[in-house]
Write a protein that holds these residues in place. Structure first.
Motif, short mmCIF file in Angstrom:
data_model
loop_
_atom_site.label_atom_id
_atom_site.label_comp_id
_atom_site.label_asym_id
_atom_site.label_seq_id
_atom_site.Cartn_x
_atom_site.Cartn_y
_atom_site.Cartn_z
N GLN A 12 12.07 -3.07 0.96
CA GLN A 12 12.51 -3.41 -0.40
C GLN A 12 11.36 -3.39 -1.40
OE1 GLN A 12 14.95 -7.00 0.34
NE2 GLN A 12 16.59 -5.69 -0.45
N ILE A 13 10.15 -3.43 -0.89
CA ILE A 13 8.99 -3.35 -1.78
C ILE A 13 8.83 -1.92 -2.32
CG2 ILE A 13 6.45 -3.43 -1.77
CD1 ILE A 13 6.69 -5.77 0.22
N LEU A 14 9.34 -0.95 -1.55
CA LEU A 14 9.12 0.44 -1.93
C LEU A 14 10.07 0.88 -3.05
CD1 LEU A 14 8.97 1.98 1.66
CD2 LEU A 14 7.06 1.16 0.26
N ASN A 15 9.55 1.75 -3.92
CA ASN A 15 10.42 2.38 -4.92
C ASN A 15 10.83 3.73 -4.38
OD1 ASN A 15 9.97 0.30 -6.81
ND2 ASN A 15 8.04 1.27 -7.42
N LEU A 16 12.00 3.75 -3.74
CA LEU A 16 12.41 5.01 -3.13
C LEU A 16 13.29 5.79 -4.08
CD1 LEU A 16 13.19 3.70 0.46
CD2 LEU A 16 11.20 4.98 -0.31
N LYS A 17 13.03 7.08 -4.13
CA LYS A 17 13.86 7.95 -4.96
C LYS A 17 15.06 8.37 -4.13
CE LYS A 17 10.95 7.72 -8.20
NZ LYS A 17 11.16 7.11 -9.49
N ASN A 18 15.88 9.17 -4.74
CA ASN A 18 17.12 9.55 -4.07
C ASN A 18 16.87 10.62 -3.02
OD1 ASN A 18 19.74 9.18 -3.62
ND2 ASN A 18 20.47 10.41 -5.34
N ASP A 19 16.19 10.26 -1.96
CA ASP A 19 15.94 11.23 -0.90
C ASP A 19 16.44 10.68 0.42
OD1 ASP A 19 14.13 9.25 -0.47
OD2 ASP A 19 12.35 10.44 -0.93
N SER A 20 16.11 11.39 1.50
CA SER A 20 16.68 10.99 2.79
C SER A 20 16.14 9.63 3.23
CB SER A 20 16.38 12.07 3.84
OG SER A 20 15.01 12.03 4.17
N LEU A 21 14.92 9.34 2.83
CA LEU A 21 14.35 8.04 3.18
C LEU A 21 15.15 6.93 2.51
CD1 LEU A 21 11.95 7.13 4.84
CD2 LEU A 21 10.53 7.21 2.80
N GLY A 26 0.82 -1.21 0.00
CA GLY A 26 0.00 0.00 0.00
C GLY A 26 0.86 1.26 0.00
N PHE A 27 1.92 1.24 0.81
CA PHE A 27 2.82 2.39 0.88
C PHE A 27 3.47 2.65 -0.47
CE2 PHE A 27 3.83 1.62 5.67
CZ PHE A 27 2.55 2.05 5.99
N ARG A 28 3.82 1.53 -1.14
CA ARG A 28 4.51 1.71 -2.42
C ARG A 28 3.64 2.48 -3.40
NH1 ARG A 28 6.71 -3.18 -6.02
NH2 ARG A 28 4.56 -3.82 -5.97
N LYS A 29 2.38 2.10 -3.44
CA LYS A 29 1.47 2.75 -4.37
C LYS A 29 1.42 4.26 -4.09
CE LYS A 29 -3.30 2.32 -5.91
NZ LYS A 29 -3.90 3.41 -5.10
N GLU A 30 1.33 4.58 -2.82
CA GLU A 30 1.22 6.00 -2.48
C GLU A 30 2.50 6.77 -2.78
OE1 GLU A 30 -0.29 6.92 1.37
OE2 GLU A 30 -1.70 5.26 1.17
N LEU A 31 3.62 6.14 -2.46
CA LEU A 31 4.89 6.83 -2.72
C LEU A 31 5.09 7.01 -4.22
CD1 LEU A 31 7.37 5.26 -0.14
CD2 LEU A 31 6.42 7.56 -0.15
N ASP A 32 4.68 6.00 -5.00
CA ASP A 32 4.82 6.12 -6.45
C ASP A 32 4.00 7.28 -6.99
OD1 ASP A 32 6.52 4.01 -6.44
OD2 ASP A 32 5.15 2.55 -7.33
N GLU A 33 2.79 7.41 -6.48
CA GLU A 33 1.93 8.52 -6.92
C GLU A 33 2.57 9.86 -6.57
OE1 GLU A 33 -2.27 6.10 -6.29
OE2 GLU A 33 -1.78 7.80 -5.00
N HIS A 34 3.12 9.91 -5.37
CA HIS A 34 3.78 11.13 -4.90
C HIS A 34 4.96 11.48 -5.80
CE1 HIS A 34 6.31 13.73 -2.47
NE2 HIS A 34 7.17 12.76 -2.27
N HIS A 35 5.78 10.49 -6.10
CA HIS A 35 6.95 10.76 -6.94
C HIS A 35 6.55 11.16 -8.35
CE1 HIS A 35 9.80 9.79 -3.90
NE2 HIS A 35 9.40 8.54 -3.77
N ASP A 36 5.47 10.57 -8.85
CA ASP A 36 4.99 10.93 -10.19
C ASP A 36 4.55 12.39 -10.22
OD1 ASP A 36 5.52 8.43 -11.04
OD2 ASP A 36 3.45 7.72 -11.05
N ARG A 37 3.79 12.78 -9.21
CA ARG A 37 3.34 14.17 -9.16
C ARG A 37 4.53 15.12 -9.07
NH1 ARG A 37 -0.83 12.19 -5.63
NH2 ARG A 37 0.59 12.53 -3.91
N ARG A 38 5.47 14.72 -8.24
CA ARG A 38 6.65 15.55 -8.03
C ARG A 38 7.43 15.70 -9.34
NH1 ARG A 38 11.33 13.70 -6.47
NH2 ARG A 38 12.83 15.27 -5.84
#
Lengths: 291, 264
Positions: free
Chosen positions: B221-230, A19-31
């Motif tokens: 590891q499931i998350l797609n993290l960008k190059n940020d502090s997280l 669930g978090f991944r989906k939200e973070l992806d949306e956030h990064h897309d908007r950004r």
């Protein structure tokens, strides 16, 4: 990232993180959409400013070639604002404000420069915001923050400097408002400055008003400088840091450059045969132009 | 330097300037009202920031009190953990009260306008709660504590009485990023606890921690993290996982791993 998963059994928190991944992806897309729009708006604004620097007069509509040249760039800007307006609503308006600020500032620079050339006045913040709102269309407006506005005006002084120096170099004089009859001048200001008719009537009897020399760009630059010097950004904010360490010193330098150029023109200008360029020294002028 | 601070910002204001300002504006073409309006808006923000600063400072202090109490868990056997849970009650109550105050004050302004002011302290509060929750403090009903619970972001919202991960309205809330940052801190805390548990002669909790941090690491590891502090901090998780594995390895090498637990 996906490769990591099959190696180990799905953890008990997998569902939560999906669930978090989906939200973070949306956030990064908007950004990313916002950052891209900001860059495109910046690039188009720079081109607009470039064309505006070919204008030679203040206080009148810009020549047709300027509007013709710039129309496609204004269109780009409009499309970009329209494209991201939906991403920058409600909660997200400030979430991405530092991603769009570059574009907003450059847009402000272009908009306020053209506004100045046409009306010889500084565009009010509401008017600039209304311009952006109109471009956002139904999706809503992208906010133009006080920071964007002030920093954009700072940058605009650089354009006024270039405009003045170019004009002095080519025409041998500092650009100024039309030196028309007093009555006409008041009238012209009424239409251009967005001030009530009633006020003009109040002002008209004032004797000093009518006999004044037309305002020069340097007069306005000094007035803008005065306002910016008085402006207090929040202590310790990023805005303040940007203003104090970068924008204000550059702005002051711009006013100085015009003052120096005018000095050169005043001291040596009267001896100048027609067609002779003001002697500010080749090096100095190059420095100014390349600024 | 004072530019008419008492004036409310309004779009029509510059039509009603004092006469001198009107004259000035006509003479120069640079209407001072434009700048005064903006100054008023910026000053309003400054006032809100000042109000928030005090609350945030209080929260920071209270976070320290929580971590002061909870850090005793590193030198306390499981059997005595209920004392620590009990001792943490009051400082945690203070944190909850202050976060409520912060929530109320901060909701007056757009959330993302100022959230970087308090993000670190809210993370601090959440870190304390996560560790407390892991030790078994959440919904503790007496008796032996049960370690190993992960408080979800929803649990935390319930404890702190604040909304979490808001999308549809602009109010104070606990953001996803803050929660994830705090999870990373929890892993760091637990890594330390794994070693200290061994020192206390507790060979069971390192195994529990081992599984817990592995599961969290898998989650990240499931998350797609960008190059940020997280991203940067979560990159460090694998070293923490390895640290805990090393502890378990040391135990298993010496046949100290309790028989009933499955080996890694």
């Amino acid at each position: 990232m996906a490769d990591g998963k099959p190696e180990q059994p799905p953890s008990r928190f997998s569902a939560m993180f999906e669930g978090f991944r989906k939200e973070l992806d949306e956030h990064h897309d908007r950004r990313e959409r916002t950052i891209k729009a900001s860059r495109d708006i910046t690039a188009a604004s720079k081109k607009i400013i470039f064309t505006l620097q070919r204008v030679r007069n203040v206080g009148q509509p810009v020549p047709a070639f300027v509007n013709k040249n710039n129309a496609p760039y204004w269109k780009i800007i409009e499309d970009q604002y329209k494209g991201i307006a939906a991403d920058l609503q409600g909660l997200n308006a400030y979430r991405y404000s530092h991603n769009i600020t570059g574009g907003n500032q450059e847009f402000m620079e272009a908009l306020s420069f053209q506004h100045y050339l046409e009306t010889q006045s500084v565009i009010p913040q509401e008017e600039a915001q209304a311009k952006i709102a109109a471009m956002g269309g139904e999706a809503g407006t992208v906010s133009l923050t006080p920071d964007d506005f002030i920093l954009g005006i700072c940058d605009m002084t650089g354009e006024l400097m270039r405009f003045s120096v170019t004009s002095m170099a080519t025409n041998g004089k500092l650009p100024a408002g039309t030196p028309a009859a007093p009555n006409k001048r008041v009238k012209q200001e009424a239409s251009s400055e967005d001030i009530n008719d009633k006020m003009d009537i109040d002002e008209e009897p004032s004797p000093s008003q009518g006999s004044q020399k037309p305002r020069t760009v340097l007069d306005d630059l000094r007035a803008i400088r005065l306002q910016l010097e008085m402006f207090e950004a929040p202590l310790g904010s990023k805005f303040q840091h940007e203003l104090v360490t970068k924008k204000m010193p550059v702005m002051r330098e711009c006013v100085d450059k015009v003052e120096k150029a005018l000095y050169g023109l005043t001291v040596r200008g009267s001896e100048r045969p027609k067609g002779w360029m003001p002697d500010m020294g080749g090096g100095r002028q190059a420095e100014v132009e390349s600024y | 330097m004072n530019i008419d601070l008492d004036h409310p910002p309004s779009s029509s204001r510059h039509y009603h300037l004092p006469n001198t300002a009107q004259k000035l504006s006509k003479m120069t073409g640079v209407n001072p009202a434009i700048f005064q309006d903006l100054q008023a808006r910026v000053d309003e923000d400054t006032a809100v920031r000042d109000e928030l600063k005090d609350i945030i400072a209080a929260l920071e202090k209270q976070n320290r009190n929580v971590s002061f109490v909870l850090s005793r868990a590193h030198s306390t056997p499981v059997a005595n953990l209920p004392e620590i849970i009990e001792a943490a009650k009051e400082p945690i109550g203070n944190v909850v009260a202050t976060v409520s105050k912060l929530s109320e004050a901060a909701s007056k302004m757009p959330y993302y306008k100022f959230n970087n002011m308090w993000s670190r302290q809210v993370q601090g509060a959440v870190e304390g709660l996560l560790f407390w929750g892991w030790l078994g403090g959440y919904k503790y009903e007496g008796g032996q504590v049960k370690c190993g619970q992960l408080l979800t972001i929803e649990d935390l919202g319930e404890i702190l009485h604040v909304p979490v991960n808001l999308k549809d309205r602009d109010e104070f809330h606990l953001s996803l990023e803050e929660y994830l940052q705090s999870l990373i801190s929890l892993v760091e805390e637990l890594t330390r606890l794994a070693r200290n548990a061994v020192t206390l002669g507790d060979y069971e909790r390192p195994l529990l921690i081992n599984q817990f941090v592995k599961d969290l690491h898998a989650g990240f590891q499931i998350l797609n993290l960008k190059n940020d502090s997280l991203r940067r901090r979560s990159d460090g998780l694998k070293y923490r996982v390895k640290d805990v594995e090393d502890v378990v390895y040391d135990l298993s090498l010496r046949n100290l791993v309790p028989k009933k637990e499955e080996q890694t």
